[in-house]
Design a protein around this motif. Structure first.
Motif, short mmCIF file in Angstrom:
data_model
loop_
_atom_site.label_atom_id
_atom_site.label_comp_id
_atom_site.label_asym_id
_atom_site.label_seq_id
_atom_site.Cartn_x
_atom_site.Cartn_y
_atom_site.Cartn_z
N UNK A 99 0.83 -1.19 0.00
CA UNK A 99 0.00 0.00 0.00
C UNK A 99 0.88 1.25 0.00
N UNK A 100 0.33 2.33 -0.50
CA UNK A 100 1.02 3.62 -0.41
C UNK A 100 0.39 4.47 0.69
N UNK A 101 -0.59 3.90 1.39
CA UNK A 101 -1.26 4.61 2.48
C UNK A 101 -0.71 4.09 3.80
N UNK A 102 0.25 4.80 4.35
CA UNK A 102 0.92 4.35 5.57
C UNK A 102 1.16 5.52 6.50
N UNK A 103 0.85 5.34 7.78
CA UNK A 103 1.04 6.40 8.76
C UNK A 103 2.51 6.79 8.90
N UNK A 104 3.40 5.87 8.62
CA UNK A 104 4.83 6.17 8.76
C UNK A 104 5.50 6.39 7.41
N UNK A 105 4.69 6.44 6.34
CA UNK A 105 5.24 6.78 5.03
C UNK A 105 6.07 5.70 4.38
N UNK A 106 5.87 4.44 4.77
CA UNK A 106 6.72 3.39 4.24
C UNK A 106 5.99 2.05 4.21
N UNK A 107 6.07 1.35 3.08
CA UNK A 107 5.48 0.03 2.94
C UNK A 107 6.51 -0.88 2.30
N UNK A 108 6.94 -1.90 3.02
CA UNK A 108 7.97 -2.80 2.50
C UNK A 108 7.54 -3.43 1.18
N UNK A 109 6.35 -4.02 1.16
CA UNK A 109 5.92 -4.75 -0.04
C UNK A 109 5.74 -3.84 -1.24
N UNK A 110 5.35 -2.60 -1.02
CA UNK A 110 5.24 -1.66 -2.13
C UNK A 110 6.58 -1.53 -2.84
N UNK A 111 7.67 -1.48 -2.08
CA UNK A 111 8.98 -1.33 -2.69
C UNK A 111 9.50 -2.65 -3.26
N UNK A 112 9.17 -3.77 -2.63
CA UNK A 112 9.59 -5.06 -3.18
C UNK A 112 8.97 -5.30 -4.54
N UNK A 113 7.74 -4.83 -4.72
CA UNK A 113 7.06 -5.02 -5.99
C UNK A 113 7.51 -4.00 -7.04
N UNK A 114 8.39 -3.08 -6.62
CA UNK A 114 8.90 -2.07 -7.55
C UNK A 114 10.42 -2.10 -7.67
N UNK A 149 19.32 4.09 0.43
CA UNK A 149 18.53 5.10 1.13
C UNK A 149 18.26 4.70 2.57
N UNK A 150 17.98 5.69 3.41
CA UNK A 150 17.69 5.48 4.83
C UNK A 150 16.35 6.12 5.17
N UNK A 151 15.52 5.42 5.94
CA UNK A 151 14.24 6.00 6.35
C UNK A 151 13.89 5.56 7.77
N UNK A 152 13.34 6.50 8.54
CA UNK A 152 12.88 6.21 9.89
C UNK A 152 11.81 7.20 10.29
N UNK A 153 10.95 6.79 11.22
CA UNK A 153 9.85 7.65 11.65
C UNK A 153 9.80 7.71 13.16
N UNK A 154 9.47 8.87 13.73
CA UNK A 154 9.38 9.09 15.17
C UNK A 154 10.77 8.87 15.79
N UNK A 155 10.93 7.88 16.67
CA UNK A 155 12.26 7.62 17.20
C UNK A 155 13.22 7.25 16.07
N UNK A 156 12.69 6.54 15.06
CA UNK A 156 13.50 6.24 13.88
C UNK A 156 13.85 7.49 13.10
#
Length: 247
Positions: free
Chosen positions: A100-115, A158-165
């Motif tokens: 999905x591209x709808x994520x509270x933390x702005x990141x979806x593993x499977x979305x990127x694996x499929x791309x 690339x590096x991504x993290x949300x909140x404490x990340x």
């Protein structure tokens, strides 16, 4: 759940490439029966694969991370890599997620694996009083280990993290230029101002600095140097990595 007479056991199973199902088995050794399979569309897709990668930080502590390979992976090619960070993430080894591209933390593993991306989830261990330093140590060590595998385009990491990340992402790019770009969501960039601020519920954040995720162990009055040592803004002049930060 167990039947009233304890003859049958119903349970849920899932895997990173298979959504949850409900199965039932006889405690007397009968075969498994699948009662329900959610999201049956999953069978139409190539979900890639994952594996555990072992590495060690500078203290010699042995750590693990999950490396996800993209759908249609070709061993003769090198792929862009996204490193997603938080704390320990190995527990997600068998977790299923809908792309999905709808994520509270702005990141979806499977979305990127499929791309066509590799995704790496490294574990981080923390030393009391050094949350940023610990994160940089573990994440860089894990990323370098994946690079040694020869499956990554080293210029596209690339590096991504949300909140404490998000805080960890801020700090890490002040310590290394190994990442081509970084994304930090809702992160803390200044340990001093964070200590004296109030959170969303109006509760002062000093307790989070001393004892919660930031694990400083002391107040800012007892060890200001440690707070400065782990404050991203202190080292902002070192940053050469393009950064997208959002709240």
């Amino acid at each position: 759940n167990t039947a009233a007479d304890c003859s049958n056991l119903a349970f849920i199973t899932e895997r990173y490439d298979r959504p949850p199902d409900i199965q039932i088995s006889s405690q007397k050794g009968g075969s498994l029966v699948r009662l329900f399979q959610s999201n049956e569309f999953y069978e139409k897709f190539d979900w890639g694969r994952n594996e555990v990668v072992g590495y060690a930080n500078s203290k010699g502590e042995l750590l693990s991370g999950i490396l996800f390979f993209p759908a249609g992976y070709d061993a003769s090619k090198k792929y862009p890599l996204i490193v997603h960070i938080y704390e320990e993430q190995l527990y997600q080894l068998h977790a299923y997620r809908n792309p999905t591209t709808n994520s509270e933390v702005g990141f979806s593993i499977d979305h990127y694996l499929l791309n066509g991306y590799l995704v790496f989830l490294p574990d981080i261990t923390y030393r009391l009083g050094d949350p940023g330093v610990s994160a940089a140590d573990c994440v860089v060590a894990g990323t370098k280990k994946v690079l040694e595998m020869g499956v990554v385009d080293p210029g596209k990491v690339g590096l991504i993290g949300h909140s404490f990340g998000g805080y960890e992402s801020y700090f890490i790019i002040t310590q290394t230029d190994i990442f081509a770009a970084a994304v930090a969501g809702a992160g803390v960039s200044d340990m001093r101002s964070f200590y004296f601020s109030a959170g969303l519920l109006g509760v002062p954040d000093f307790f989070r600095s001393e004892n919660q995720q930031w694990r400083m162990g002391k107040s800012i009055f007892e060890d200001l140097e440690a707070y400065e040592r782990n404050s991203p803004v202190k080292f902002a002049a070192n940053v050469t990595t393009p950064l997208l930060h959002w709240a």
